[in-house]
Each structure stands twice: as C-alpha cells, then as structure tokens.
Design a protein around this motif. Structure first.
Motif, PDB file in Angstrom:
ATOM      1  N   VAL C  79       0.842  -1.195   0.000  1.00 23.66           N
ATOM      2  CA  VAL C  79       0.000   0.000   0.000  1.00 23.66           C
ATOM      3  C   VAL C  79       0.876   1.243   0.000  1.00 23.66           C
ATOM      4  CG1 VAL C  79      -1.810   1.229   1.227  1.00 23.66           C
ATOM      5  CG2 VAL C  79      -1.720  -1.259   1.342  1.00 23.66           C
ATOM      6  N   GLN C  80       0.480   2.247  -0.778  1.00 23.80           N
ATOM      7  CA  GLN C  80       1.263   3.479  -0.776  1.00 23.80           C
ATOM      8  C   GLN C  80       0.473   4.668  -0.251  1.00 23.80           C
ATOM      9  OE1 GLN C  80       1.849   6.147  -4.167  1.00 23.80           O
ATOM     10  NE2 GLN C  80       1.448   4.400  -5.527  1.00 23.80           N
ATOM     11  N   VAL C  81       1.223   5.574   0.348  1.00 28.53           N
ATOM     12  CA  VAL C  81       0.667   6.883   0.698  1.00 28.53           C
ATOM     13  C   VAL C  81       1.198   7.820  -0.377  1.00 28.53           C
ATOM     14  CG1 VAL C  81       0.585   8.689   2.419  1.00 28.53           C
ATOM     15  CG2 VAL C  81       0.771   6.302   3.134  1.00 28.53           C
ATOM     16  N   PRO C  82       0.329   8.228  -1.310  1.00 29.12           N
ATOM     17  CA  PRO C  82       0.854   8.888  -2.507  1.00 29.12           C
ATOM     18  C   PRO C  82       1.395  10.280  -2.233  1.00 29.12           C
ATOM     19  CG  PRO C  82      -1.530   8.899  -2.544  1.00 29.12           C
ATOM     20  CD  PRO C  82      -1.133   8.076  -1.354  1.00 29.12           C
ATOM     21  N   GLU C  83       2.261  10.694  -3.127  1.00 28.60           N
ATOM     22  CA  GLU C  83       2.791  12.050  -3.086  1.00 28.60           C
ATOM     23  C   GLU C  83       1.633  13.036  -3.208  1.00 28.60           C
ATOM     24  OE1 GLU C  83       5.565  12.800  -6.189  1.00 28.60           O
ATOM     25  OE2 GLU C  83       5.922  14.867  -5.562  1.00 28.60           O
ATOM     26  N   GLY C  84       1.663  14.083  -2.396  1.00 34.52           N
ATOM     27  CA  GLY C  84       0.569  15.063  -2.436  1.00 34.52           C
ATOM     28  C   GLY C  84      -0.676  14.562  -1.733  1.00 34.52           C
ATOM     29  N   ARG C  85      -0.558  13.401  -1.080  1.00 32.62           N
ATOM     30  CA  ARG C  85      -1.589  12.863  -0.177  1.00 32.62           C
ATOM     31  C   ARG C  85      -2.840  12.350  -0.867  1.00 32.62           C
ATOM     32  NH1 ARG C  85       1.346  16.949   2.283  1.00 32.62           N
ATOM     33  NH2 ARG C  85       0.132  18.707   1.545  1.00 32.62           N
ATOM     34  N   LEU C  86      -3.363  13.096  -1.816  1.00 31.17           N
ATOM     35  CA  LEU C  86      -4.515  12.640  -2.604  1.00 31.17           C
ATOM     36  C   LEU C  86      -5.650  12.080  -1.770  1.00 31.17           C
ATOM     37  CD1 LEU C  86      -2.743  10.856  -5.614  1.00 31.17           C
ATOM     38  CD2 LEU C  86      -3.158  13.273  -5.252  1.00 31.17           C
ATOM     39  N   VAL C  87      -6.007  12.822  -0.717  1.00 33.64           N
ATOM     40  CA  VAL C  87      -7.223  12.421   0.004  1.00 33.64           C
ATOM     41  C   VAL C  87      -8.422  12.771  -0.881  1.00 33.64           C
ATOM     42  CG1 VAL C  87      -6.202  12.730   2.264  1.00 33.64           C
ATOM     43  CG2 VAL C  87      -7.381  14.646   1.179  1.00 33.64           C
ATOM     44  N   PHE C  88      -9.563  12.156  -0.606  1.00 34.21           N
ATOM     45  CA  PHE C  88     -10.761  12.483  -1.390  1.00 34.21           C
ATOM     46  C   PHE C  88     -11.402  13.727  -0.775  1.00 34.21           C
ATOM     47  CE2 PHE C  88     -10.150   7.892  -1.824  1.00 34.21           C
ATOM     48  CZ  PHE C  88      -9.919   7.860  -3.189  1.00 34.21           C
ATOM     49  N   PRO C  89     -11.272  14.860  -1.436  1.00 33.17           N
ATOM     50  CA  PRO C  89     -11.573  16.135  -0.769  1.00 33.17           C
ATOM     51  C   PRO C  89     -13.037  16.302  -0.363  1.00 33.17           C
ATOM     52  CG  PRO C  89     -11.206  16.459  -3.131  1.00 33.17           C
ATOM     53  CD  PRO C  89     -10.836  15.042  -2.836  1.00 33.17           C
ATOM     54  N   ASP C  90     -13.958  15.774  -1.177  1.00 33.11           N
ATOM     55  CA  ASP C  90     -15.371  16.015  -0.876  1.00 33.11           C
ATOM     56  C   ASP C  90     -15.996  14.878  -0.089  1.00 33.11           C
ATOM     57  OD1 ASP C  90     -15.099  18.356  -2.222  1.00 33.11           O
ATOM     58  OD2 ASP C  90     -15.746  17.540  -4.140  1.00 33.11           O
ATOM     59  N   MET C  91     -15.156  14.107   0.590  1.00 26.43           N
ATOM     60  CA  MET C  91     -15.704  13.079   1.466  1.00 26.43           C
ATOM     61  C   MET C  91     -15.162  13.306   2.865  1.00 26.43           C
ATOM     62  SD  MET C  91     -16.034   9.540  -0.512  1.00 26.43           S
ATOM     63  CE  MET C  91     -15.039   9.532  -1.960  1.00 26.43           C
ATOM     64  N   SER C  92     -15.935  12.831   3.836  1.00 25.07           N
ATOM     65  CA  SER C  92     -15.544  13.054   5.225  1.00 25.07           C
ATOM     66  C   SER C  92     -14.319  12.202   5.550  1.00 25.07           C
ATOM     67  CB  SER C  92     -16.693  12.695   6.162  1.00 25.07           C
ATOM     68  OG  SER C  92     -16.914  11.305   6.106  1.00 25.07           O
ATOM     69  N   VAL C  93     -13.688  12.549   6.656  1.00 23.59           N
ATOM     70  CA  VAL C  93     -12.538  11.785   7.135  1.00 23.59           C
ATOM     71  C   VAL C  93     -12.922  10.322   7.308  1.00 23.59           C
ATOM     72  CG1 VAL C  93     -11.071  11.464   9.157  1.00 23.59           C
ATOM     73  CG2 VAL C  93     -11.420  13.759   8.219  1.00 23.59           C
ATOM     74  N   ARG C  94     -14.112  10.120   7.858  1.00 28.88           N
ATOM     75  CA  ARG C  94     -14.562   8.752   8.096  1.00 28.88           C
ATOM     76  C   ARG C  94     -14.672   7.985   6.775  1.00 28.88           C
ATOM     77  NH1 ARG C  94     -19.442   6.767   8.160  1.00 28.88           N
ATOM     78  NH2 ARG C  94     -19.641   4.696   9.084  1.00 28.88           N
ATOM     79  N   GLU C  95     -15.283   8.644   5.772  1.00 35.46           N
ATOM     80  CA  GLU C  95     -15.438   7.973   4.482  1.00 35.46           C
ATOM     81  C   GLU C  95     -14.092   7.696   3.829  1.00 35.46           C
ATOM     82  OE1 GLU C  95     -19.597   9.219   2.499  1.00 35.46           O
ATOM     83  OE2 GLU C  95     -18.235  10.890   2.856  1.00 35.46           O
ATOM     84  N   ASN C  96     -13.151   8.621   3.977  1.00 39.12           N
ATOM     85  CA  ASN C  96     -11.806   8.397   3.459  1.00 39.12           C
ATOM     86  C   ASN C  96     -11.189   7.155   4.087  1.00 39.12           C
ATOM     87  OD1 ASN C  96     -10.183  10.483   1.628  1.00 39.12           O
ATOM     88  ND2 ASN C  96     -11.826  11.583   2.677  1.00 39.12           N
ATOM     89  N   LEU C  97     -11.344   7.052   5.397  1.00 34.68           N
ATOM     90  CA  LEU C  97     -10.763   5.900   6.082  1.00 34.68           C
ATOM     91  C   LEU C  97     -11.446   4.611   5.646  1.00 34.68           C
ATOM     92  CD1 LEU C  97     -10.266   7.379   9.670  1.00 34.68           C
ATOM     93  CD2 LEU C  97      -8.513   6.902   7.954  1.00 34.68           C
TER      94      LEU C  97
END
Lengths: 335, 288, 234
Positions: C79-97
C-alpha cells in the motif's frame, strides 16, 4: 498563402477529376446521378463543417441552423414575398453569417469549454428547428414546395438534375478548396493554435475572437449557400430533413470517418458513406428502413475504434506508396 | 390561478423524471468523463422493449421493468466495456462522435425492428386521473413522480453509505487515488454505466403510458437530459434533480402560457441563459 | 519480504527506471533517496502496479507479483501513501478511512482497524465528519497515512510525506513512522529530505537518473561523498 495551395490548384489530379466528372450527367442513369449529386452535397457540407469542427477543433452542432436558413428562408422569401432566389441566397447567407458570428462571439465571450460549446450549438440548432416548425412563414411542420425547375438561370433554376450536378460539383470543389486555402493561410495556422491551446493562444496575443468568428462565418456562409442549392435540387423544403440536428450528426460522422481537420478527409468520408448509404436505402430501404443510418453508425464506431484519425491517413499511405509519388500530397493536420 | 397550479403540478411531475434521466448521465460523467449522446436512444430502446413485451406477453410497462432493467444494464455494460472504455485517454470529442454513431445505430436498429409508425403501449392506469382540488393529475405522472423521487433518494443513500457508492464517488474525485485504494476503476466505470442505463430502463417505463413512441424520439430526450445535467452542474446530485424540475416546469408553463412554439423554446432559452451566466450550474457547491 | 529484480519501467517506450534492484526485509525501514526526476515516484507506482514494467520482476514474499493489478497488490498489503496525499476532498474523514479499507482482505476488520488508526491519530477522531478537503496539509497527511493503514498494509510505501508540511508536523509524522516501524511494519520511505531520511531509515538507496547509484546502511550513505553529488544531480 503557402505555395501548397497553388500546387493543389494547379494539380493535374484536381483538373483531371473535374474534366472526367463534367460529362457524368450524360452518362449516368438518373438514379446513379442522384446518388452522385447527394454525395457532392455532403462533400460540400462536410467540408464546410470541417472549418470549425476539424480545424478549430470545436464540434459545432449548429450546422443545420445554417443549412436550414439557406434552404428554408430562401424558399420562403421566394414563395411568400416573391423575392428572387439569387437574392434570397444572399439574404440567407447574410443571416447565417450573423448567426454564426453571434455563436462565435458567445463562445469567445463566455469562454465555453468543449462540452458547453457542443451543448450550446445543439440548443441553438433545436431552437432553429422549433422556430421553423412553428412559424408558417417558413413553412411550419409541413414544409414548402418550390415551383418546378424550368431552367431559368436568373431564377436560380438549373434545369433539373443535370444542372444540379454541375452546381453541386462547383460547390463541392469550392468548399474543399476553401479548406485547402485556410489550411495554408495564416487563418489555418491560428485556428490550429487555438485548437491546441486556446489560453496559450490568447496569452501570446492571438486575436482569438477574430479567428473564431472568421472560421464560423466562412463555415456558415458555405453551408447556407449549399443549403439553398440543395433545396432547389430537392424542390421540397422539408424541415425535418434540412433543419434537423440529424443532418449535422450525419455530417459530423462523415467528417470523422474521413479524417477531421484535413482538407480532403471530410470529402473522402462523404464520398464513401453517402453512396453506400443511398445504395443500401435503394436496395433494402423498403424492407429495412434506417439500414443506411445503422450502417453509418457501425462504420463510424469501427473507424473511431480502429483508426481514430479517420480513413484519410490510410489512403495517404497508399497514395505515397504508389510508384513515382510526388509532392502533391495535401497538407494534413491530425485532429 | 387554477391554470397556474395545474401548470406547476404538471411541470413538477414531469420534471422529476427528467431529473432521474439526468442523474444517470451525471453519474456516468462523474466517474468516466463520458457524455453519452446516445442517452435518449437508450430510453427509446427501453420503451420499445416494453412495447415488445406488451405485444408478446401483454405485460404492463410497469411490470416489464423486471425484464428490461437487467437486459438494458447488460447492454450498457457491454457498450461501456467494448466501445467506450477503449476511448479512455482520447479526446473528449472522440467520445462525442462515438456516442453519436451509437445513437444512429440504436435509433435505426429500433426502426428496422419496429418500423417508423408511432406506437402506443397501454397500461392499466393509463387513463386514470387523480383530482386534487382544481388540479387534475394523470395517474402515470403521479407514479412517475413518486418513483423518480424514491429512486433519486435511494441513489443518494447508496452513494453516501455503501462501499459501491463510495467507490463511485472516490473514482469521481480522484481516479488515481481510488485505484491506490484497491478500487478497480475500470469495473466501477462499467458498473456505473450499467447502472445509468438501468435507471433509463425504469424511466422509460415511467414515461411510456400515454406517450406515442417513435424510433427517432431519442434525440429529444438526449437534449433534454443534457439541458438538465448542465443546469445541475454536471455531477451535483441535488442540482440535477432541481434542474429536472426547472426544465419540467418551464416546459409546462411555456406550453400553457405562451404560444406553442414559444413554449417549446422556453426551456432552451433558459438553458442558454444559465449556461452563459451560471456555467457551474444552479446550486452553489452543495452536496457531492 | 520485497525484492525488485532488474526493473525497467517507463512510459511511451522511454524507460524512466533502468535496471533497478532493491530488497526490503520484513520489519525494515528503508529510505529511497534521490533528486527530482530520479524515478522515485515511478518506482513506487511500479510497486503499486500503476505502471507495467518493461522488464524485470517484483517478488513479494517470494511470489512473483509483477503481473498483478493495483487492486490485487493492495489486497496483498502493498500500500502506498501517494505524493501530495490525494485524500478524497469532498468526502468526510470517516469515508476516506472506510475507502482505505475497501479491499477484500481488509473489509471484514474495518471497524477494529479504524479504532487502531484513530488511536494513532486522535486528531482524526475529532475531525471524523469533516470533509477531507477542509483539513490542513498536516492533517491530510495523517489522514493519508491512516487511510493506507486501513488497508491493513504489510508494506507501507510513503511518497514524500514531509512535502509542504511545517517542521512541527514533519516531526510529528516521522514520529508516527517510527512508531509504526516499532510495531513491526515494513516501510519504504521515499524522501527528498536527505538528513531526515538518514536519521530514520536503517538502509538507504540513492537513485540517480533511474539507476541505483549508491546503497547501504544509513551511516555509510551519510559519509559517502558520492551521495551529495548524486543528490544534487551532478
């Protein structure tokens, strides 16, 4: 103007084709002559569309608006107001030019994206169709019937299909040559720049509005004139044929199949597909109405999946491989 | 006043189904960037399937969806997998041309099978009316309204609270990041397209009772759907439903208050204006 | 645990990585250093299966995973933690997790894993229902790491975790990396920041124009005069 244009103009191939084609009306049975005329109509229309759709890279679905103006308005002016159809042709072309300039201005002013441009032009095309259908002056839903063609040249009559053939041949050649000319003129260069990156073009000081308006207006005026000539040949101004987005879709597909953005690609697409479609319709239209459109659809999907640049590059490769290939190859631009 | 209420109701009822049509397109655009110009032809296909089922088995259109939905979803999955997926990475315009080609294939395929005569598919509730004060509603319209909103809410809940829904939104927001989560982006795109087409199958049945159908009707629906999607801001769920209502209501008011032709023009006029002055759509950065 | 053998990867027929070999033992924390465009991100994305290699092999626990899709690799725990993080901006922290743990292997234990992640990052617990796009850069990095952990990572590949963060957050994030290492996680750390990486990694590889220029224990790399030149791309 780059010398390639004069090369094409002086090309023996072009004049050879014209000289060979000229006596066709005396040689072909009327059914085949009809197919040839239709093919020429679509060569002219697809080539005129290509100026905006191919060279400027904007899929305009408003082409039916210009074809329809040329066809329906000139007919209505003659029938309802008694205005000579030559004058009607000029009036319709002028109105088409104004509509085109308006659309180009909107595109520029509001910086429409690709999708927005497709949708806005489609909306205008639909609105144009609705206006014609709802306005009796333009024939309403039932269309208008032109008087019989008795060959009075001054009344925009060419004596039936023989005359129509030469008129259409002339228009088709003019439309293709306009394509060649634009590709080899500064306008073509600027359109390519705008197509590849409009913002960059603006940044380096290209007058984007001017070239967009120029492309759209040239394209629309050609389409309008072809529309007037086409309706004279058909005699019946049918709104469902002439000002329906379907005719634009056909044109787009022909141009795509042949090769967008090149001078001869759209013509090639029309020359291949229109006869194919018409023969299919003639042979099987009674049993399977719509078969020719069905085949067009299949062909365009196949071409896009197999050779997305269109068929022209394939033909060019064959052309280049012929013995003694010379420099008469037209300039092509990949879309 | 009665006329006004009548127009408003009529517009709301029809507009909800327009919204539903557009949700399918918006979902697909969101995950794969595909604007499907054959959208309306899929609706026509759904309607003609209902017609065929009626002729063969005298099934009511509302019952036919048990068959048409899975069949249409299958067709949608195949179309995406074999026609649209190879186009990923090409310019947007190629997809426009390809779906225009597909539109011709569908429209004329239908024409070859069913012929060009306008046809009707009767339904048990077709001519039933529901009268509320001064407002007269046709029962099929009421059903369309209820089902459309129920489906829209169902879709919304699905997108928010299921893994599949979250995958769709993840692919929409960042396809690369989604694939790093172990989401099979291609599969999500195929399934979303199939889902969109399945929604069309339902919408087709909802629109069918009382509507004469013709193979060439698809383009009109494509245009209406495009208007609604753009009004709604392409991928904004609430915006799209709102856009559907706006188009439905403007159509209804246009035909009642204005002359025929002006009435038909009204939705397009509104569309052009909104396109120009609010290109991001009706809502202000709401849901999604 | 992970072996890369003579990997050549590129796009459009032009190789970016040229014959890279690299090993990663279980529980190890390995640094991957190099200047911009040295091929670090390409290497990580090759390991994730985003790019198909032109030649070479990738072995995970002795099994050849070269031909696996990104999904199959995530399911294995790469699993990678991508450069620039690339979290899903329009979803909540919970949904990201939750999305982090969407793969088939991690899904059954998502609730438990979520608790673990929230213990590691108490800040995320406070922000659970907030959209990821509204988080600060440091918080997004926490979320990105948490999201990767949700996948039940067995090899965690971090691509430039310090990028764009304030020194305080960098310290915090590297503290977390040490903690994860202490828990026994295998970590591949890609960084531009030379000193930081040398302090936290056990071994390092220095990439130079798509090749491994230097490799060895962190101390040796530190004192190797070639490091600076490779690093500066001289």
């Amino acid at each position: 103007m780059r010398p390639e244009f004069y090369k094409v103009l002086a090309s023996p191939v072009l004049w050879g084709i014209l000289i060979l084609a000229a006596p066709l009306p005396f040689l072909l049975p009327s059914y085949y002559l009809h197919i040839v005329i239709l093919s020429l109509v679509y060569v002219a229309l697809a080539s005129s569309w290509n100026i905006v759709g191919g060279m400027a890279g904007q899929i305009s679905l408003a082409h039916s608006l210009f074809i329809g103006t040329g066809a329906m308005l000139s007919t209505a002016l003659l029938l309802k107001l008694g205005i000579n159809m030559w004058v009607g042709l000029l009036i319709s072309a002028a109105i088409s030019a104004m509509l085109a300039a308006m659309i180009a201005w909107i595109d520029y002013r509001f910086r429409l994206g690709h999708l927005s441009f497709v949708l806005i032009t489609l909306a205008f095309a639909e609105m144009g169709g609705l206006v014609v259908e709802g306005w009796d002056f333009l024939g309403g839903a039932s269309g208008l019937l032109l008087p019989r063609d008795t060959g009075h040249f001054l009344d925009f009559q060419f004596g039936g299909s023989h005359g129509a053939f030469w008129v259409m041949l002339l228009l088709a050649v003019v439309c293709v040559l306009v394509n060649v000319a634009i590709l080899n003129a500064p306008l073509g260069y600027y359109l390519r720049t705008i197509r590849d990156n409009e913002n960059a073009a603006r940044a380096i000081g290209v007058n984007v509005l001017r070239y967009k308006v120029a492309a759209m207006v040239i394209s629309a005026v050609l389409a309008s004139i072809v529309g007037t000539a086409y309706v004279r040949y058909l005699t019946f101004a049918d709104p469902y044929l002439l000002i329906s987005p379907v005719i634009t879709i056909e044109i787009v597909l022909f141009a795509t199949v042949g090769g967008l953005g090149s001078a001869f690609g759209p013509a090639l697409g029309a020359l291949l597909l229109v006869p194919l479609g018409e023969i299919l319709r003639g042979q099987l239209g009674g049993v399977l109405p719509g078969l020719h459109y069905f085949i067009y659809g299949i062909v365009v999907i196949a071409v896009i999946l197999i050779t997305p640049q269109g068929l022209l590059p394939l033909f060019e490769r064959l052309w280049k491989r012929r013995p003694g290939a010379a420099a008469t190859r037209p300039p092509t631009v990949a879309p | 006043m009665a006329e006004f209420l009548q127009a408003l109701t009529q517009g709301l009822l029809i507009g909800s189904t327009y919204g539903l049509l557009a949700l399918g397109m918006g979902l697909v655009y969101g995950v794969s960037g595909v604007v499907n110009f054959a959208h309306g032809d899929f609706i026509a296909l759904g309607m003609f399937m209902c017609l065929a089922l009626y002729s063969a088995l005298s099934l009511d259109p509302y019952v036919s969806i048990i068959i048409t939905v899975p069949v249409m979803m299958g067709i949608g999955a195949l179309v995406y997998r074999y026609l649209l997926r190879p186009m990923v990475g090409y310019k947007f315009l190629m997809i426009v041309q390809l779906t225009l080609g597909l539109s011709l294939v569908l429209q004329n395929g239908i024409l070859m099978v069913f012929g060009g005569q306008p046809a009707r598919t009767p339904s048990a509730v077709e001519s039933k009316l529901w009268i509320l004060g001064e407002v007269v509603m046709r029962v099929p319209h009421v059903i369309a309204f209820v089902v459309s909103f129920a489906l829209a809410i169902g879709l919304y809940v699905m997108l928010r609270s299921t893994d599949f829904g979250r995958s769709i939104r993840a692919v929409h927001q960042n396809a690369h990041a989604a694939s790093l989560m172990g989401i099979d982006v291609g599969r999500v795109q195929v399934l979303t397209f199939a889902l969109g087409i399945g929604i069309l199958a339902i919408a087709a049945a909802l629109l069918l009772p009382g509507t004469p159908i013709q193979p060439t009707m698809g383009l009109r629906y494509t245009v209406i759907t495009l208007l609604v999607v753009v009004l709604g801001g392409m991928t904004n769920f609430v915006g799209i439903m709102l856009g559907g209502l706006v188009i439905g209501i403007s159509e209804a008011f246009g035909t009642i208050y204005l002359s025929d032709i002006l009435g038909m023009l009204l939705p397009y006029g509104i569309f052009v204006l909104i396109m120009l002055f609010r290109p991001q759509g009706l809502t202000w950065g709401a849901a999604r | 645990m992970l072996e890369i053998e003579h990997l050549v990867t590129g796009y459009g027929g032009v190789p970016v990585l040229q014959d890279v070999s690299l090993t990663l033992a279980a529980g190890e924390i390995v640094g991957l250093l190099g200047a911009n465009n040295a091929g670090k991100t390409t290497l990580i994305n090759s390991l994730s299966g985003v790019y198909a290699p032109m030649s070479g092999r990738i072995l995970f626990e002795g099994a050849d995973v070269t031909a696996l899709t990104p999904r199959e690799r995530v399911e294995l725990g790469i699993v990678q933690v991508p450069e620039g993080r690339l979290v899903f901006p329009d979803m909540s922290v919970r949904e990201n997790l939750l999305l982090g743990g969407i793969n088939r292997r991690a899904r059954p234990g998502r609730a438990r894993q979520m608790e673990h992640v929230l213990e590691l990052f108490p800040r995320m617990k406070e922000r659970l229902s907030q959209d990821a796009g509204t988080l600060s850069g440091g918080e997004q990095q926490m979320l990105a790491i948490g999201r990767a952990l949700m996948a039940e990572a067995r090899i965690l590949m971090l691509d430039e975790p310090s990028l764009g963060l304030s020194p305080l957050f960098v310290q915090y994030i590297f503290g977390i990396i040490d903690k994860l290492h202490a828990e026994g996680l295998t970590i591949l750390l890609v960084e531009q920041n030379l000193n930081l990486t040398l302090r936290h990694a056990q071994r390092c590889y220095v990439l130079e124009r798509g090749r491994v220029a230097i490799e060895g224990p962190a101390d040796a790399i530190k004192n190797d005069p070639r490091t600076r030149s490779a690093y500066l791309g001289l």
